[in-house]
Enzyme design. Structure first.
Site, PDB file in Angstrom:
ATOM      1  CE  LYS A  17      59.155   9.746 134.823  1.00 44.23           C
ATOM      2  NZ  LYS A  17      60.441   9.655 134.153  1.00 44.23           N
TER       3      LYS A  17
ATOM      4  NE  ARG B  82      59.676  12.971 128.273  1.00 42.93           N
ATOM      5  CZ  ARG B  82      58.573  12.414 128.774  1.00 42.93           C
ATOM      6  NH1 ARG B  82      58.363  12.357 130.081  1.00 42.93           N
ATOM      7  NH2 ARG B  82      57.668  11.908 127.953  1.00 42.93           N
TER       8      ARG B  82
HETATM    9  N1  HH2 Z   1      59.979   9.502 131.240  1.00 46.81           N
HETATM   10  C1  HH2 Z   1      58.901   9.084 130.537  1.00 46.81           C
HETATM   11  C2  HH2 Z   1      58.926   9.064 129.150  1.00 46.81           C
HETATM   12  N2  HH2 Z   1      60.006   9.503 128.471  1.00 46.81           N
HETATM   13  N3  HH2 Z   1      62.182  10.385 128.443  1.00 46.81           N
HETATM   14  C3  HH2 Z   1      63.268  10.789 129.102  1.00 46.81           C
HETATM   15  N4  HH2 Z   1      64.350  11.219 128.418  1.00 46.81           N
HETATM   16  N5  HH2 Z   1      63.323  10.800 130.465  1.00 46.81           N
HETATM   17  C4  HH2 Z   1      62.269  10.371 131.226  1.00 46.81           C
HETATM   18  O1  HH2 Z   1      62.389  10.371 132.475  1.00 46.81           O
HETATM   19  C5  HH2 Z   1      61.086   9.927 130.560  1.00 46.81           C
HETATM   20  C6  HH2 Z   1      61.091   9.934 129.143  1.00 46.81           C
HETATM   21  C7  HH2 Z   1      57.681   8.594 131.248  1.00 46.81           C
HETATM   22  O2  HH2 Z   1      56.827   8.135 130.297  1.00 46.81           O
HETATM   23  P1  HH2 Z   1      55.280   7.868 130.365  1.00 46.81           P
HETATM   24  O3  HH2 Z   1      55.082   6.869 131.441  1.00 46.81           O
HETATM   25  O4  HH2 Z   1      54.781   7.501 129.024  1.00 46.81           O
HETATM   26  O5  HH2 Z   1      54.628   9.204 130.785  1.00 46.81           O
HETATM   27  P2  HH2 Z   1      54.809  10.680 130.245  1.00 46.81           P
HETATM   28  O6  HH2 Z   1      55.233  10.593 128.821  1.00 46.81           O
HETATM   29  O7  HH2 Z   1      53.452  11.317 130.439  1.00 46.81           O
HETATM   30  O8  HH2 Z   1      55.847  11.297 131.111  1.00 46.81           O
END
Ligand code: HH2
Length: 299
Positions: free
Chosen positions: A235, A270
């Protein structure tokens, strides 16, 4: 080091118990053409399956399947029909290939969740914590799904941006109060307390300083008695600290943040890159357990 509260011994999802007697990893399986850090690399379905196999081999405990991106640049919302088209065949095939695997689906939509649960998904990972679809709570309650309630503000298109990142004097208290209210909504919908996991939503309507303060404050979240999930992988705040601009190169920072989150009460992590966090968390866990008096939460 401050003692962290004792986490619950297990997380219940669809009648099964995932023991939390060690750190658990959710390996990210994006089936979106526009995910921020791996932009469509694991789409379509055959590539998604190969990726899932690798996540499991590297030590993932749960596969977290996502068909709609919330990327920081502002994401394109997708229709429920399109999201189902992306996610459901992958859930079906994963369930067929690995009948015992823990499968989580990252969605804010009841329609997608219902279809995925129908194919045997165990967990609904809702980055809107039941804010965006008021049918989702009842669905999860009825099916006994495990639920991740993640703090965010805004819609799928802007929750990954700073549009809603304005806080008063005490951002952590504000965020925790908002998340607490979502736990109450989930309980009121009939979701069992032992099926609810909570996630501070690192980077979601949060600047770097907010994400750091929340990670530092994880013992307060863990004190609620629900398993704590963190998603720090690749991130922005890691890029800001390390200067590493390319998300896929933020592995070391991700590992560092996960290890600290473990010491502060998180039990579920995650990540995109499973092996580095698996090894680091296992070693950190072994050390924490060797000094139980100083780390109440590590027993
Ligand atoms: N961060 C992303 C997506 N889902 N779920 C949980 N529980 N916690 C998180 O911090 C979290 C999440 C970030 O999403 P995105 O920007 O789509 O990227 P990626 O899925 O590759 O991490």
């Amino acid at each position: 080091m401050t003692a962290t509260p004792e986490p619950p011994p297990a997380w219940r999802a669809r009648g099964r118990l995932l023991a939390l007697d060690r750190p658990r990893i959710l390996g990210i399986l994006n089936v979106t053409p526009d995910s921020f850090s791996d932009g469509g690399l694991f789409f379509p379905a055959d590539a998604a399956l190969a990726r899932a196999e690798r996540l499991l081999e590297e030590g993932a405990d749960i596969i977290d399947i996502g068909g709609e991106s919330t990327r920081p640049q502002g994401a394109e919302p997708v229709s429920a029909a399109e999201e189902r088209r992306r996610v459901v065949p992958v859930v079906r095939e994963l369930r067929r290939r690995w009948p015992e695997a823990w499968l989580s689906v990252d969605t804010v939509k009841a329609e997608v969740a219902a279809a995925a649960l129908g194919e045997g998904a165990d967990i609904i990972n809702d980055v809107a914590a039941l804010r965006l679809d008021d049918r989702l709570g009842e669905l999860c309650a009825r099916t006994g799904a495990g639920v991740i309630l993640m703090h965010s503000r805004g819609t799928v298109s802007d929750m990954g941006t700073y549009r809603h990142a304005a806080y008063g004097e005490r951002p952590v208290a504000e965020i925790l109060a908002e998340l607490r209210a979502r736990v109450d909504v989930a309980l009121a919908a009939g979701i069992a307390p032992e099926s609810i996991a909570v996630d501070p939503g690192i980077g979601f309507a949060k600047r770097g300083e907010h994400s750091l303060a929340l990670l530092a404050a994880l013992p307060r979240l863990a004190a609620w008695g629900h398993p704590v999930v963190v998603g720090v992988s690749r991130k922005r705040f890691i890029g800001e600290i390390t200067g590493v601009k390319t998300p896929s190169e933020r592995v070391m920072g991700t590992v560092g943040a996960n290890v600290v989150a473990l010491t502060r009460g998180a039990r579920l992590f995650r990540v995109h890159d499973v092996r580095p966090s698996r090894e680091a968390l296992d070693v950190a866990w072994a050390i924490l357990r060797a000094a139980p008096d100083e780390h109440e939460g590590a027993r």
